[in-house]
Design an enzyme around this catalytic site. Sequence first.
Site, PDB file in Angstrom:
ATOM      1  N   ARG A  55     -13.895   0.302  17.043  1.00 28.69           N
ATOM      2  CA  ARG A  55     -15.036  -0.408  16.440  1.00 28.69           C
ATOM      3  C   ARG A  55     -15.368  -1.684  17.215  1.00 28.69           C
ATOM      4  O   ARG A  55     -16.482  -2.164  17.206  1.00 28.69           O
ATOM      5  CB  ARG A  55     -14.741  -0.711  14.962  1.00 28.69           C
ATOM      6  CG  ARG A  55     -15.796  -1.580  14.286  1.00 28.69           C
ATOM      7  CD  ARG A  55     -15.845  -1.381  12.772  1.00 28.69           C
ATOM      8  NE  ARG A  55     -14.546  -1.352  12.157  1.00 28.69           N
ATOM      9  CZ  ARG A  55     -13.830  -2.425  11.795  1.00 28.69           C
ATOM     10  NH1 ARG A  55     -14.303  -3.637  12.008  1.00 28.69           N
ATOM     11  NH2 ARG A  55     -12.655  -2.290  11.227  1.00 28.69           N
ATOM     12  N   TYR A 109     -43.171   0.517  13.643  1.00 28.28           N
ATOM     13  CA  TYR A 109     -42.629   1.825  13.258  1.00 28.28           C
ATOM     14  C   TYR A 109     -42.306   1.852  11.758  1.00 28.28           C
ATOM     15  O   TYR A 109     -41.747   0.889  11.222  1.00 28.28           O
ATOM     16  CB  TYR A 109     -41.390   2.083  14.118  1.00 28.28           C
ATOM     17  CG  TYR A 109     -40.578   3.291  13.752  1.00 28.28           C
ATOM     18  CD1 TYR A 109     -41.167   4.533  13.568  1.00 28.28           C
ATOM     19  CD2 TYR A 109     -39.197   3.197  13.608  1.00 28.28           C
ATOM     20  CE1 TYR A 109     -40.414   5.637  13.241  1.00 28.28           C
ATOM     21  CE2 TYR A 109     -38.422   4.302  13.298  1.00 28.28           C
ATOM     22  CZ  TYR A 109     -39.043   5.523  13.109  1.00 28.28           C
ATOM     23  OH  TYR A 109     -38.292   6.617  12.790  1.00 28.28           O
ATOM     24  N   ASP A 182     -38.763  -4.763  20.073  1.00 24.19           N
ATOM     25  CA  ASP A 182     -38.384  -3.358  20.199  1.00 24.19           C
ATOM     26  C   ASP A 182     -39.098  -2.815  21.438  1.00 24.19           C
ATOM     27  O   ASP A 182     -40.319  -2.663  21.443  1.00 24.19           O
ATOM     28  CB  ASP A 182     -38.803  -2.606  18.926  1.00 24.19           C
ATOM     29  CG  ASP A 182     -38.379  -1.138  18.938  1.00 24.19           C
ATOM     30  OD1 ASP A 182     -38.232  -0.568  20.039  1.00 24.19           O
ATOM     31  OD2 ASP A 182     -38.222  -0.560  17.847  1.00 24.19           O
ATOM     32  N   LYS A 207     -34.583   7.836  22.676  1.00 21.57           N
ATOM     33  CA  LYS A 207     -35.888   8.133  23.261  1.00 21.57           C
ATOM     34  C   LYS A 207     -35.819   8.157  24.794  1.00 21.57           C
ATOM     35  O   LYS A 207     -35.038   8.900  25.346  1.00 21.57           O
ATOM     36  CB  LYS A 207     -36.908   7.130  22.721  1.00 21.57           C
ATOM     37  CG  LYS A 207     -36.857   6.950  21.197  1.00 21.57           C
ATOM     38  CD  LYS A 207     -37.200   8.247  20.488  1.00 21.57           C
ATOM     39  CE  LYS A 207     -37.382   8.160  19.001  1.00 21.57           C
ATOM     40  NZ  LYS A 207     -36.343   7.577  18.191  1.00 21.57           N
TER      41      LYS A 207
HETATM   42  C1  LIG Z   1     -40.179   2.222  18.236  1.00 19.36           C
HETATM   43  C2  LIG Z   1     -38.969   2.752  17.546  1.00 19.36           C
HETATM   44  N1  LIG Z   1     -37.958   1.912  17.258  1.00 19.36           N
HETATM   45  C3  LIG Z   1     -36.836   2.340  16.641  1.00 19.36           C
HETATM   46  C4  LIG Z   1     -36.688   3.651  16.272  1.00 19.36           C
HETATM   47  C5  LIG Z   1     -35.449   4.088  15.548  1.00 19.36           C
HETATM   48  O1  LIG Z   1     -34.596   4.746  16.404  1.00 19.36           O
HETATM   49  P1  LIG Z   1     -33.506   5.820  15.898  1.00 19.36           P
HETATM   50  O2  LIG Z   1     -34.260   7.000  15.399  1.00 19.36           O
HETATM   51  O3  LIG Z   1     -32.686   6.049  17.119  1.00 19.36           O
HETATM   52  O4  LIG Z   1     -32.737   5.155  14.804  1.00 19.36           O
HETATM   53  C6  LIG Z   1     -37.708   4.574  16.562  1.00 19.36           C
HETATM   54  C7  LIG Z   1     -37.569   5.988  16.180  1.00 19.36           C
HETATM   55  O5  LIG Z   1     -38.495   6.763  16.267  1.00 19.36           O
HETATM   56  C8  LIG Z   1     -38.884   4.105  17.211  1.00 19.36           C
HETATM   57  O6  LIG Z   1     -39.910   4.933  17.473  1.00 19.36           O
END
Ligand SMILES: Cc1ncc(COP(=O)(O)O)c(C=O)c1O
Length: 393
Positions: A55, A109, A182, A207
């Site tokens: 961890r 998101y 992000d 992604k």
């Molecule tokens: C812009 C963005 N940030 C964060 C996330 C969250 O990522 P995760 O699905 O790996 O938790 C996503 C998921 O689609 C996303 O499109």
Amino acid sequence: MKIHTKSVHAGDRKKPPEQIPVTTPIYTAASYISARQEELDRIFGHELEGYSYARYGTPTGAALEELVNSLENGHGAQACASGMAALELAILAALVDRPKSILAAEAIYGATLNLLVRVFEPLGAGVRHVDIYDLEAVERAIAAHKPGCVLMETISNPTLRVGQIDRIAAMCKAAGAALIVDNTFATPLLLRPLELGASFCVHSLTKYLAGHGDVLGGIVICDEAHYETMRTLARTNGPALGAFEAYLAMRGIKTFPLRMERQCANAARIAAWLESHPRIESVIFPGQSSHPDAAVIARLFPPGLYGAMVSFRIKDAAREAVFAFIDRLKLVVRATSLGDVHSMILYPVISSHREMSPAQRQRLGITESLVRLSVGIEDADDVIADLDQALKG
Ligand SMILES: Cc1ncc(COP(=O)(O)O)c(C=O)c1O
């Protein structure tokens, strides 16, 4: 030794050979043996670098963290089990020593919105939203609400707006707030938020970075000022990414810039084709000269690299017509997620932005006719042919 004891111990914990493996092995061990207790004591006390418990860190996770930190030019990173876990960690680390108040972009998101509304608000954090593309509105909101952190996406999901990270970072710095960006849609190939003054950069590794649709993960990269706080929180909170996933993400990243360049080029071609299609009402792509943030994009992105997401509205299409179009696709994958080697299509109204009120969706331009295409590395002609046959339907 008897068979039960041998089964447990024989052959295990062999010292690794002197030769260095070409890639980082998958270290799945939950804990590590120190030669002496004095050494373990110093590792626990952070006086000595080393491993004690998974961890707190593993060699596989550390290799991935070093890799992504170097791509983003940060001070240090923490790999997490998902992009959402990474976002939560970044917000917690930003707010530890600051007012428990978050100013977030409206265009964000859906799950990130839920994180704010379902986790941080019930815990007592104030959450306000702002049109992050209106710098005067951002300045006013920072002055009025005195947020501990400001949260935004480099390229917003799904309307593909691009904010002025450098200017917003300067406002945050002046107000003592941390800026969390992000960077999932843009990737470090297009832009590196920490270089522009952000305190935290977050990715869903799931992604573009991992890129093959076979691993869920996230990562937070931060500046020096927040690094110890973030790592200490992560040791306690336990969002750590597993070693198998860390290995897969690292393997994917080796080809990330090559994939991303190809995906960006494919997306530009497909966006131009869609613009001239009689069944398409409008196309949103950050490479368009008519994009509302074209000047910001020209200033912040390298020429020719505008990301690989294309959103478009189908003429006079309500939900049933959009469903039928998506169901007719044969090559483009009908699935949630983005950034993979294969092209993927998603209908935000029923997925990523399902829980947003219709009024809010309308205000953000997330209409019933809007679909979001994540362009892959295929031959663009084949993707165009598939879209064409599905649009003709
Ligand atoms: C812009 C963005 N940030 C964060 C996330 C969250 O990522 P995760 O699905 O790996 O938790 C996503 C998921 O689609 C996303 O499109």
